[in-house]
Write a protein that holds these residues in place. Structure first.
Motif, PDB file in Angstrom:
ATOM      1  N   LEU A  72       0.803  -1.210   0.000  1.00  0.00           N
ATOM      2  CA  LEU A  72       0.000   0.000   0.000  1.00  0.00           C
ATOM      3  C   LEU A  72       0.844   1.271   0.000  1.00  0.00           C
ATOM      4  O   LEU A  72       0.600   2.192  -0.780  1.00  0.00           O
ATOM      5  N   SER A  73       1.855   1.356   0.883  1.00  0.00           N
ATOM      6  CA  SER A  73       2.657   2.566   0.984  1.00  0.00           C
ATOM      7  C   SER A  73       3.394   2.852  -0.316  1.00  0.00           C
ATOM      8  O   SER A  73       3.502   4.007  -0.744  1.00  0.00           O
ATOM      9  N   TYR A  84       2.505   1.894  -3.392  1.00  0.00           N
ATOM     10  CA  TYR A  84       1.535   2.347  -4.393  1.00  0.00           C
ATOM     11  C   TYR A  84       1.089   3.778  -4.118  1.00  0.00           C
ATOM     12  O   TYR A  84       0.904   4.578  -5.048  1.00  0.00           O
ATOM     13  N   ALA A  85       0.877   4.099  -2.855  1.00  0.00           N
ATOM     14  CA  ALA A  85       0.480   5.460  -2.498  1.00  0.00           C
ATOM     15  C   ALA A  85       1.571   6.454  -2.876  1.00  0.00           C
ATOM     16  O   ALA A  85       1.284   7.562  -3.347  1.00  0.00           O
ATOM     17  N   ASP A  86       2.831   6.062  -2.686  1.00  0.00           N
ATOM     18  CA  ASP A  86       3.937   6.946  -3.031  1.00  0.00           C
ATOM     19  C   ASP A  86       4.003   7.184  -4.543  1.00  0.00           C
ATOM     20  O   ASP A  86       4.240   8.308  -4.996  1.00  0.00           O
ATOM     21  N   ALA A 122       3.230   9.752   1.583  1.00  0.00           N
ATOM     22  CA  ALA A 122       2.622   8.417   1.500  1.00  0.00           C
ATOM     23  C   ALA A 122       2.873   7.613   2.773  1.00  0.00           C
ATOM     24  O   ALA A 122       1.942   7.062   3.375  1.00  0.00           O
ATOM     25  N   ALA A 123       4.136   7.550   3.196  1.00  0.00           N
ATOM     26  CA  ALA A 123       4.472   6.781   4.398  1.00  0.00           C
ATOM     27  C   ALA A 123       3.790   7.361   5.625  1.00  0.00           C
ATOM     28  O   ALA A 123       3.300   6.620   6.494  1.00  0.00           O
ATOM     29  N   LEU A 175       0.967   9.232   5.819  1.00  0.00           N
ATOM     30  CA  LEU A 175      -0.482   9.023   5.796  1.00  0.00           C
ATOM     31  C   LEU A 175      -0.843   7.553   6.031  1.00  0.00           C
ATOM     32  O   LEU A 175      -1.787   7.248   6.774  1.00  0.00           O
ATOM     33  N   VAL A 176      -0.092   6.645   5.415  1.00  0.00           N
ATOM     34  CA  VAL A 176      -0.397   5.215   5.568  1.00  0.00           C
ATOM     35  C   VAL A 176      -0.134   4.753   6.996  1.00  0.00           C
ATOM     36  O   VAL A 176      -0.937   4.014   7.576  1.00  0.00           O
ATOM     37  N   SER A 177       0.985   5.182   7.583  1.00  0.00           N
ATOM     38  CA  SER A 177       1.276   4.777   8.969  1.00  0.00           C
ATOM     39  C   SER A 177       0.241   5.342   9.938  1.00  0.00           C
ATOM     40  O   SER A 177      -0.166   4.663  10.889  1.00  0.00           O
ATOM     41  N   LEU A 199      -2.870   5.951   9.167  1.00  0.00           N
ATOM     42  CA  LEU A 199      -4.057   5.137   8.931  1.00  0.00           C
ATOM     43  C   LEU A 199      -3.956   3.798   9.659  1.00  0.00           C
ATOM     44  O   LEU A 199      -4.934   3.316  10.258  1.00  0.00           O
ATOM     45  N   MET A 200      -2.768   3.192   9.634  1.00  0.00           N
ATOM     46  CA  MET A 200      -2.574   1.920  10.321  1.00  0.00           C
ATOM     47  C   MET A 200      -2.785   2.056  11.830  1.00  0.00           C
ATOM     48  O   MET A 200      -3.332   1.166  12.482  1.00  0.00           O
TER      49      MET A 200
END
Length: 338
Positions: free
Chosen positions: A264-265, A267-269, A287-288, A290-292, A294-295
């Motif tokens: 996910l991270s 692809y988001a990047d 990306a990192a 926002l994804v972290s 979210l986790m």
């Protein structure tokens, strides 16, 4: 004579074992969070304390908290580029001193939490600057941008605390994007390179591509500090290993997954790079971050394993604390059943 020789051998063996234990104990004191150093530094000169706070701030970029690891990372940055090392150090000191002047929480300052965003902003300003190395005018936005990170960090922390979320590198991402938007690529004083869209790999052969992917794994760790050289990247990885072997393994795994674009991270990047690249801006670490975040907001069974942000230490320490907590709960349930 044989008895004396035997006793000498036994004594030498004991001496060797004692030396090995002493050496191991000394090495263990240099790993993890090195909390004993904070107690030792309490009555020392402010300049010395500032140095330790700054070195801890260096490692906060990689979610570590070890001043010796910070010294190794600064050495790696100097190896890669003395100019970048100077910018990073200046940004680190500017943001830390701003936090001290503003009266921010002393424990946060001592833990380096107000230094790492300023350091990242300074490093990225140097990377994107089109004026080349040793352009002294760049020191002005470096200091101002690093100081601004402290204000954003304080404000975001107050807001995110209600969900027990860290401000992380949100201040860095905000400040560097605003700086690039304000200056533009043709600014007469602070010109910068426009970010390019990520391109497709050229068909250079499977062997070359595989070699580049393998090489990109340690480079991915170095890129956290905007370092694109292989040797310094290995030194940065060694600094992570000194703090926590578990964290070093996870850093390599994360870099490998990112190099293979398989999660996910990653692809988001790619998506953010394509989106922001259309206006000449880098995706940075949005990306990192926002994804972290979210986790950390996930609900369900995984929340039972989450550690409050104020109690997070080295992964090995967190694991021991978790095991002790589970053992205590098991013993309490057994005593209640009896």
């Amino acid at each position: 004579m044989w008895i004396e020789t035997k006793s000498e051998v036994v004594e030498a063996s004991r001496s060797h074992a004692s030396f090995s234990r002493c050496l191991l104990k000394t090495l263990l004191l240099c790993t993890g969070d090195m909390e004993h150093l904070d107690k030792y530094m309490q009555d020392k000169l402010f300049v010395l304390q500032l140095g330790v706070w700054g070195l801890r701030g260096v490692t906060r970029v990689i979610l570590a908290n070890n001043p010796l690891s910070g010294a190794l990372i600064l050495a790696a940055l100097y190896w890669a580029s003395p100019w970048q090392c100077l910018l990073g150090t200046l940004g680190l000191l500017a943001s830390t001193l701003t936090a001290v002047i503003m009266g921010q929480d002393s424990n946060e300052v001592a833990a380096g939490l107000h230094g790492f965003n300023g350091m990242l902003v300074s490093l990225l300003m140097g990377v994107f600057s089109a004026a080349g190395d040793w352009y002294w005018w760049l020191l002005l936005p470096v200091c101002l941008g690093s100081a601004t990170c402290v204000i954003l960090f304080s404000g975001l922390t107050s807001w995110l605390d209600r969900w027990d979320l860290p401000a992380a590198v949100f201040p860095f991402n905000i400040v560097i994007i605003l700086y690039l938007l304000c200056t533009g690529p043709h600014n007469p004083y602070f010109p910068h390179h426009a970010a390019t869209l990520p391109g497709a790999l050229e068909p250079n052969g499977t062997e070359l591509i595989a070699l580049e992917v393998i090489r990109g794994i340690p480079l991915g760790v170095g890129q956290i500090f905007a370092c694109g050289s292989l040797g310094p990247s290995f030194l940065i990885l060694g600094a992570v290993l000194l703090y926590s072997p578990l964290l070093a393994v996870h850093a390599l795994l994360g870099s490998a997954v990112g190099a293979l674009a398989a999660f996910l991270s990653a692809y988001a990047d790619i998506a953010l790079s394509n989106l922001m690249g259309t206006v000449g801006l880098p995706a940075c670490s949005w990306a990192a971050t926002l994804v972290s975040t979210l986790m950390l907001l996930l609900s369900g069974s995984l929340t039972a394993y989450r550690i409050p942000i104020g109690q997070v230490k080295a992964p090995e320490h967190n694991l021991r604390s978790r095991n002790q907590w589970e053992a205590g709960n098991t013993a309490e349930r057994e005593s209640t059943d009896v």
